[in-house]
Write an enzyme that holds these catalytic residues in place. Structure first.
Site, PDB file in Angstrom:
ATOM      1  N   ASP A 127       5.975  -9.906   6.829  1.00  0.00           N
ATOM      2  CA  ASP A 127       5.640  -8.536   7.224  1.00  0.00           C
ATOM      3  C   ASP A 127       6.897  -7.768   7.670  1.00  0.00           C
ATOM      4  O   ASP A 127       8.014  -8.307   7.648  1.00  0.00           O
ATOM      5  CB  ASP A 127       4.574  -8.608   8.334  1.00  0.00           C
ATOM      6  CG  ASP A 127       3.536  -7.513   8.220  1.00  0.00           C
ATOM      7  OD1 ASP A 127       3.816  -6.482   7.613  1.00  0.00           O
ATOM      8  OD2 ASP A 127       2.430  -7.704   8.779  1.00  0.00           O
ATOM      9  N   ASP A 184      -2.113  -0.565   4.929  1.00  0.00           N
ATOM     10  CA  ASP A 184      -3.244  -1.501   5.008  1.00  0.00           C
ATOM     11  C   ASP A 184      -4.537  -0.921   4.423  1.00  0.00           C
ATOM     12  O   ASP A 184      -4.909   0.213   4.711  1.00  0.00           O
ATOM     13  CB  ASP A 184      -3.495  -1.898   6.461  1.00  0.00           C
ATOM     14  CG  ASP A 184      -2.380  -2.775   6.993  1.00  0.00           C
ATOM     15  OD1 ASP A 184      -1.345  -2.915   6.309  1.00  0.00           O
ATOM     16  OD2 ASP A 184      -2.547  -3.317   8.093  1.00  0.00           O
TER      17      ASP A 184
HETATM   18  C1  GLA Z   1       0.426  -5.474   8.848  1.00  0.00           C
HETATM   19  C2  GLA Z   1       0.070  -5.953   7.429  1.00  0.00           C
HETATM   20  C3  GLA Z   1      -1.343  -6.496   7.409  1.00  0.00           C
HETATM   21  C4  GLA Z   1      -1.498  -7.613   8.439  1.00  0.00           C
HETATM   22  C5  GLA Z   1      -1.083  -7.124   9.813  1.00  0.00           C
HETATM   23  C6  GLA Z   1      -1.003  -8.254  10.829  1.00  0.00           C
HETATM   24  O1  GLA Z   1      -0.331  -4.359   9.199  1.00  0.00           O
HETATM   25  O2  GLA Z   1       0.221  -4.921   6.510  1.00  0.00           O
HETATM   26  O3  GLA Z   1      -1.684  -6.961   6.130  1.00  0.00           O
HETATM   27  O4  GLA Z   1      -0.706  -8.714   8.042  1.00  0.00           O
HETATM   28  O5  GLA Z   1       0.210  -6.512   9.787  1.00  0.00           O
HETATM   29  O6  GLA Z   1      -0.636  -7.808  12.096  1.00  0.00           O
END
Ligand code: GLA
Length: 376
Positions: A127, A184
């Site tokens: 990430d 997301d």
């Molecule tokens: C980010 C990523 C998600 C998830 C969260 C976890 O937002 O894009 O897919 O992994 O972090 O905290």
């Protein structure tokens, strides 16, 4: 070569967020097998953020699994998953902390890659939160790419920088096998539509060994769980899943697979859709539709065995009719070929069309066919 088709599996984040545990992973592994996901081609069980202690081990500087959530440690979980013929994925972050504020891997890349390798990890999602100021994003992915290679274990590198820094233009050079290109996903129609619209023009650089990852699926969530929001109906889940297949995107399920219903199971194990997704050439689809209504999409994708995938998507709020003019995809009428299509989601069977095809599609839904040319 580690990866030559879009990776398929399940990830904890969409439904469970921080509420993860050893028993959840073991139960989900069992469900994975019972549902026939493994037989359909799914392989990876991935633990996302929130698995570790809030701080590193003060003596070794290593990441430590949170003992309340994972009392037997990660090696034991990896063994459970491997014994059942599946692969084990974990999560870390290129910055100093993860997005949910657990320790990240910045400046610990090689140590962490070694730790993951020693636990038997086969897949690392990486990430992009809490990046130190003045540090270039691409450089952080280069480091982890190198660290995973140096770890001595084959570990799939799943980069997740949400499309920052024109990721598509450099990510392949870091050794990554897939790259998140968007923010997301949420479990509603607007969210998955926005994602696919944003990536349709950028699919030309997604290719075997390094695929554009448009996020974990919300198929089958029905509004439950962390990214649940309003949820979707089955028509939207069909469209979402089919679009991921046309895009050759990784198929990472995000619902609670322990409680998957039959409609979802039969969709996500549909052999023909998965065959479209797993096509070895991973070519981007061509798009046409109704020029006066941009909510109707027709997608046409070359497949590696000389057939084609043909999809009609209705992203409108009303039922409607959409078209494929075969000349849009390179087949003018005077070429002397008709197109025989086989319905892979419904029961229309096989039909042959000349020059064009009209299809009625209910609002939010889709129709998908495998097509082949036949000489007149
Ligand atoms: C980010 C990523 C998600 C998830 C969260 C976890 O937002 O894009 O897919 O992994 O972090 O905290």
């Amino acid at each position: 070569m580690l990866v030559n088709r879009p990776p398929m599996g399940w990830n904890t984040w969409n439904t469970f967020g921080k509420d993860i545990s050893d028993s959840l992973i073991r139960e989900s592994t069992d469900a994975f097998l019972d549902l026939g996901l493994k037989d359909a081609g799914y392989q990876y069980i991935v633990i996302d953020d929130c698995w570790s202690r809030r701080t590193r081990d003060p003596e070794t500087d290593r990441l430590v699994p949170e003992p309340e959530k994972f009392p037997y440690g990660m090696k034991s979980l990896a063994d459970y998953i491997h014994e059942r013929g599946l692969k084990f994925g974990m999560y870390s972050c290129a910055g100093q902390r993860t997005c949910a504020d657990y320790p990240g891997s910045f400046d610990h890349e090689f140590l962490d890659a070694e730790t993951f390798a020693s636990w038997g990890v086969d897949y690392l999602k990486y990430d992009f939160c809490y990046k130190p100021q003045g540090v270039e994003g691409p450089w952080l992915y280069r480091r982890m790419g190198m660290a995973l290679r140096a770890s001595g274990r084959d570990i799939l590198f799943s980069a997740c920088n949400w499309g920052s820094d024109d990721v598509w233009s450099w990510i392949r050079s870091t050794g990554a096998h897939m790259y998140r290109s968007t923010g997301d996903i949420m479990d509603n129609a607007e969210s998955y539509r926005k994602i696919v619209k944003s990536q349709l023009p950028k699919l030309g650089t997604s290719a075997p060994q390094c695929y554009n990852d448009i996020d974990m699926l919300t198929v089958g969530m029905y509004g439950k769980g962390l990214v649940g929001t309003t949820g979707c109906g089955d028509a939207d889940y069909r469209s979402q899943f089919a679009l991921w297949c046309f895009f050759s995107a990784p198929l990472m399920l995000g619902c609670d697979i322990r409680h998957m219903n039959e409609t979802t199971r039969s969709l996500v194990t549909n052999r023909d859709l998965i065959r479209i997704n797993q096509d070895l050439e991973a070519r981007p689809p061509m798009k046409s539709g109704r020029p006066w209504n941009e909510n109707f999409w027709t997608l046409f994708k070359h497949l590696d065995d000389g057939t084609y995938a043909l999809g009609f998507f209705n992203m409108d709020e009303k039922d409607g009719e959409t078209y494929a003019n075969f000349s849009d995809f390179g087949l003018p009428n005077h070429a002397g070929y008709d197109v025989t299509v086989r319905d892979i989601l419904g029961d229309e069977g096989e039909q042959t069309y000349r020059e064009y095809m009209r299809v009625k599609v209910p609002a939010h839904d889709c129709k998908v066919y495998i097509a082949k040319l036949v000489k007149r």
